[in-house]
Design an enzyme around this catalytic site. Structure first.
Site, PDB file in Angstrom:
ATOM      1  N   LYS A 189      -1.081 -30.388 -25.244  1.00 19.11           N
ATOM      2  CA  LYS A 189      -0.028 -30.808 -24.464  1.00 19.11           C
ATOM      3  C   LYS A 189      -0.011 -32.441 -24.381  1.00 19.11           C
ATOM      4  O   LYS A 189      -0.987 -33.064 -24.059  1.00 19.11           O
ATOM      5  CB  LYS A 189       0.065 -30.237 -23.031  1.00 19.11           C
ATOM      6  CG  LYS A 189       0.058 -28.547 -23.070  1.00 19.11           C
ATOM      7  CD  LYS A 189       1.347 -28.096 -23.296  1.00 19.11           C
ATOM      8  CE  LYS A 189       1.319 -26.797 -23.164  1.00 19.11           C
ATOM      9  NZ  LYS A 189       2.828 -26.261 -23.222  1.00 19.11           N
ATOM     10  N   HIS A 320       7.253 -18.108 -29.328  1.00 16.25           N
ATOM     11  CA  HIS A 320       6.624 -18.521 -28.122  1.00 16.25           C
ATOM     12  C   HIS A 320       5.987 -17.449 -27.152  1.00 16.25           C
ATOM     13  O   HIS A 320       6.311 -16.255 -26.900  1.00 16.25           O
ATOM     14  CB  HIS A 320       7.669 -19.435 -27.049  1.00 16.25           C
ATOM     15  CG  HIS A 320       7.097 -19.580 -25.750  1.00 16.25           C
ATOM     16  ND1 HIS A 320       7.352 -18.990 -24.646  1.00 16.25           N
ATOM     17  CD2 HIS A 320       6.303 -20.503 -25.507  1.00 16.25           C
ATOM     18  CE1 HIS A 320       6.916 -19.478 -23.536  1.00 16.25           C
ATOM     19  NE2 HIS A 320       6.093 -20.407 -23.966  1.00 16.25           N
TER      20      HIS A 320
END
Length: 392
Positions: A189, A320
């Site tokens: 991230k 996803h």
């Protein structure tokens, strides 16, 4: 069949064994081991995530075939999904489980006043996926084989080890463990308010991997157009597999401009909740890699429509989350895809997906190949049943 014109007649099933006789909805609260934070938390837009709420649909046909499907919600929306599903699930009783596209339309019309996106489609998704599970089981095939698989394994990458709340040394250790466990790529991230933090973390992970393992970054929509362009150009030195969600999920034009400006592929789509919303990305050339989420866009029926559009446009695919579903769908995509490895859902299912040599193996079990654990039953916070008799 178009949703704009509801059917005047409903075909009756001549295949009595496929008639839907029983349905159970369950809302299950999965606690996360530690609170999870991505860039949305560090920019003050969300609180750390502590649980994921699942909507499970279990159904049975007259011949005794049982199917399971699920949708989910993070942070908010779980009770709403369950409430909407409870309102419309009875529409499936007595129907032929084979008629999946017609049943999707019927469910959408049953809840037409709440639209064809967001919570409405996510509630339908759980039922739609259960219907596909039944269809594959009645054919005694893994879902991927029923759909027409192009491969028996799919490239996989891990996300859960690289969240922003995780200290860098732990991220590095997680990356080592991920590769050792046969997973083929690492995603971390980014999107921290301090760009220096992002760059230091990317540089450290890239160095640890030695350039031999695909590396992806995910900004979770937290950059503006200027920042995304600036950061994208700096990050090009690392030869990333992709930059994910650099901009607001609905900024199709901004993503298109960014994709044209950078050599690094742009990936996005996970937050969109309909085929129509993804079409905006496709027609604007907003992404090199599209990342639909079957539980968010209405299930497998809608995913297959989107996959055909994406393939026609020459896009790569990396669905996803929800690897238990997306492994099968990715295996049936014509272009070599990726699937996202998350171990968060493992307490919910008795079965495990196998990873080897950077790939996730399609199981040979019929349907999705998953069954709920007793722990999942213990985490159930609400149920609703239709038809009967129920399971013993």
């Amino acid at each position: 069949m178009s949703l704009l014109t509801p059917p005047r007649t409903q075909p009756s099933s001549t295949l009595t064994g496929s008639r839907i006789e029983w349905i159970r909805l369950s809302s299950v609260a999965l606690p996360l081991a530690v609170p999870v934070s991505d860039a949305k938390v560090f920019t003050g837009r969300q609180k750390p995530m502590t649980e994921v709420i699942f909507l499970f649909t279990e159904l049975r046909t007259a011949d005794g075939t049982e199917g399971i499907g699920f949708s989910y919600s993070k942070r908010a929306g779980g009770p709403g999904q369950f409430a909407h599903a409870r309102e419309i699930a009875g529409e499936l009783l007595g129907e032929d489980a084979n008629d999946i596209q017609r049943l999707w339309t019927k469910l959408a019309w049953a809840g037409a006043s709440v639209g064809r996106s967001g919570l409405a489609t996510q509630a339908i998704a759980s039922m739609d996926i259960a219907l596909w599970d039944v269809k594959a089981k009645r054919a005694n095939l893994p879902l991927a084989k029923l759909l027409g698989a192009h491969r028996d394994s799919v490239r996989c990458y891990n996300t859960s080890g690289g969240f922003l709340h995780t200290p860098l040394e732990q991220v590095l250790d997680n990356a080592d463990a991920t590769v050792a466990n046969g997973i083929g790529g690492i995603k971390i991230k980014v999107g921290h308010p301090d760009a220096a933090v992002d760059l230091a973390r990317v540089a450290a992970v890239h160095e640890r991997l030695g350039g031999s393992v695909p590396l992806m970054v995910d900004a979770n929509q937290q950059w503006d157009r200027t920042t995304a362009t600036h950061m994208g150009r700096i990050l090009e030195q690392y030869n990333l597999a992709w930059i994910e969600e650099p901009l607001d999920a609905y900024d199709a034009v901004g993503h298109a401009d960014l994709a044209a400006a950078l050599d690094t592929p742009i990936a996005t789509g996970e937050m969109l909740a309909s085929v129509a919303e993804h079409w905006e990305l496709i027609r604007h050339k907003s992404a090199d890699i599209i990342q639909p989420d079957a539980p968010r866009i209405g299930g497998i029926t809608q995913f297959l429509k989107l996959a055909a559009l994406a393939d026609h446009a020459g896009l790569d695919l990396a669905p996803h989350f929800a690897m238990e579903i997306h492994l099968h769908l990715a295996a049936a995509y014509p272009r070599e895809p990726w699937v996202e490895h998350f171990d968060w859902l493992e307490p919910l299912f008795n079965e495990r997906l196998e990873t080897r040599d950077g790939r996730m193996l399609v199981p040979d079990r019929p349907g999705l190949g998953i069954t709920l654990t007793e722990q999942a039953r213990a985490w159930t916070v609400a149920t609703a049943e239709f038809g009967g008799p129920g399971r013993s």
